[in-house]
Design a protein around this motif. Structure first.
Motif, PDB file in Angstrom:
ATOM      1  N   PRO A  42      -5.006  41.695  25.458  1.00  0.00           N
ATOM      2  CA  PRO A  42      -5.826  40.659  26.072  1.00  0.00           C
ATOM      3  C   PRO A  42      -4.970  39.621  26.797  1.00  0.00           C
ATOM      4  CG  PRO A  42      -6.668  41.164  23.901  1.00  0.00           C
ATOM      5  CD  PRO A  42      -5.369  41.914  24.043  1.00  0.00           C
ATOM      6  N   ALA A  43      -5.393  39.262  28.003  1.00  0.00           N
ATOM      7  CA  ALA A  43      -4.601  38.371  28.854  1.00  0.00           C
ATOM      8  C   ALA A  43      -4.399  36.993  28.251  1.00  0.00           C
ATOM      9  CB  ALA A  43      -5.261  38.239  30.230  1.00  0.00           C
ATOM     10  N   ILE A  44      -5.239  36.617  27.294  1.00  0.00           N
ATOM     11  CA  ILE A  44      -5.129  35.287  26.705  1.00  0.00           C
ATOM     12  C   ILE A  44      -3.809  35.104  25.953  1.00  0.00           C
ATOM     13  CG2 ILE A  44      -6.280  35.832  24.513  1.00  0.00           C
ATOM     14  CD1 ILE A  44      -7.841  33.140  24.946  1.00  0.00           C
ATOM     15  N   TYR A  45      -3.248  36.199  25.431  1.00  0.00           N
ATOM     16  CA  TYR A  45      -1.922  36.116  24.817  1.00  0.00           C
ATOM     17  C   TYR A  45      -0.872  35.719  25.853  1.00  0.00           C
ATOM     18  CZ  TYR A  45      -3.232  38.615  20.473  1.00  0.00           C
ATOM     19  OH  TYR A  45      -3.778  38.997  19.275  1.00  0.00           O
ATOM     20  N   ILE A  46      -0.947  36.343  27.007  1.00  0.00           N
ATOM     21  CA  ILE A  46       0.016  36.059  28.073  1.00  0.00           C
ATOM     22  C   ILE A  46      -0.123  34.620  28.533  1.00  0.00           C
ATOM     23  CG2 ILE A  46       0.766  36.753  30.387  1.00  0.00           C
ATOM     24  CD1 ILE A  46      -0.479  39.536  29.719  1.00  0.00           C
ATOM     25  N   GLU A  47      -1.367  34.155  28.653  1.00  0.00           N
ATOM     26  CA  GLU A  47      -1.589  32.766  29.042  1.00  0.00           C
ATOM     27  C   GLU A  47      -1.011  31.805  28.008  1.00  0.00           C
ATOM     28  OE1 GLU A  47      -5.176  29.689  30.404  1.00  0.00           O
ATOM     29  OE2 GLU A  47      -5.635  31.801  29.979  1.00  0.00           O
ATOM     30  N   GLY A  48      -1.165  32.139  26.730  1.00  0.00           N
ATOM     31  CA  GLY A  48      -0.603  31.281  25.693  1.00  0.00           C
ATOM     32  C   GLY A  48       0.901  31.169  25.810  1.00  0.00           C
TER      33      GLY A  48
END
Length: 248
Positions: free
Chosen positions: A32-38
């Protein structure tokens, strides 16, 4: 940029399972891209580390090119790896991912490379160090609050242990977004508990004492990107690790 100013590169482990996109329905490695954003908001650059064969040799080559490791969430760890039979609710084993993450983690620990574990990542860390897991928390607690199902995260209030690395990062308490039906049972060698759920005492974070940054939380910090302190902490540790490595 100088080496000390460059954004540290954090390797994030990924899923390896069936995925659908457009007309395609294929086995895929994804996260999930939210990990990368974090990671990005915390000051790091993310690279994905899909499960693959090769063991220790390949893991070491991968770690040569990154500054820190993040073991992400996902399916349950194979209970055979901690000497237990599979509970009916435990996910079908994903041997490739388990083997890959154990190889990466063990190589990172040998180097003193910073490690952040998230949900499954906390369980991988504990099992890698000889610990065990509760395979189904409702059997232990009598409720499903930690994983309500249908992709709905629950909010758990956690209290940190004074003097731990985690307490220095997030303070005495925090709220975490949880989605786990398993949890740490017997602690792995050398690990200490750094946070527990305030309601039922479930272990919500563990860490290795010492200079190396090795910390894992049972909740999902990527689900609350208004608070990126954990991602910032691992990014800063990764930068310091590489600066020290280059200066030797």
């Amino acid at each position: 940029m100088s080496g000390s100013e460059a954004r540290p590169v954090l390797g994030l482990t990924t899923y390896l399972q069936r995925a659908q996109t457009g007309v395609w329905d294929v086995d895929a490695s994804f996260l999930p891209a939210i990990y990368i954003e974090g990671v990005n908001r915390g000051g790091g650059t993310a690279v994905l580390l899909p499960p693959q064969p090769g063991g220790t040799e390949v893991a070491d080559r991968i770690l040569d090119g990154i500054d820190g490791l993040v073991i992400t969430g996902g399916r349950d760890v194979n209970p055979e790896s901690y000497g237990s039979q599979r509970h009916p609710t435990t996910d079908e084993p994903m041997g490739e991912r388990d083997s890959w993450e154990f190889a990466l983690l063990n190589a990172a620990l040998r180097r003193g490379m910073p490690v952040l574990g998230i949900c499954r990542g906390a369980q991988v860390l504990n099992v890698a160090l000889g610990g065990t897991l509760h395979q189904h928390l409702p059997d232990v607690l009598g409720h499903t609050r930690h994983q309500q199902g249908n992709a709905v995260f629950s909010t758990s209030s956690v209290r940190t242990v004074a003097g731990t690395r985690l307490a220095a990062i997030i303070g005495a308490s925090s709220d975490g977004q949880c989605y786990h039906h398993q949890a740490i049972d017997r602690l792995g060698d050398g690990l200490i508990v750094s946070a527990r759920d305030t309601v039922d005492g479930v272990i919500e974070a563990v860490e290795l004492p010492g200079d190396a940054f090795v910390l894992a939380v049972q909740w999902h910090p990527e689900e609350r990107l208004d608070d990126v302190r954990l991602f910032t902490a691992v990014a800063e540790a990764a930068r310091a690790y590489t600066t020290e490595r280059v200066s030797r």
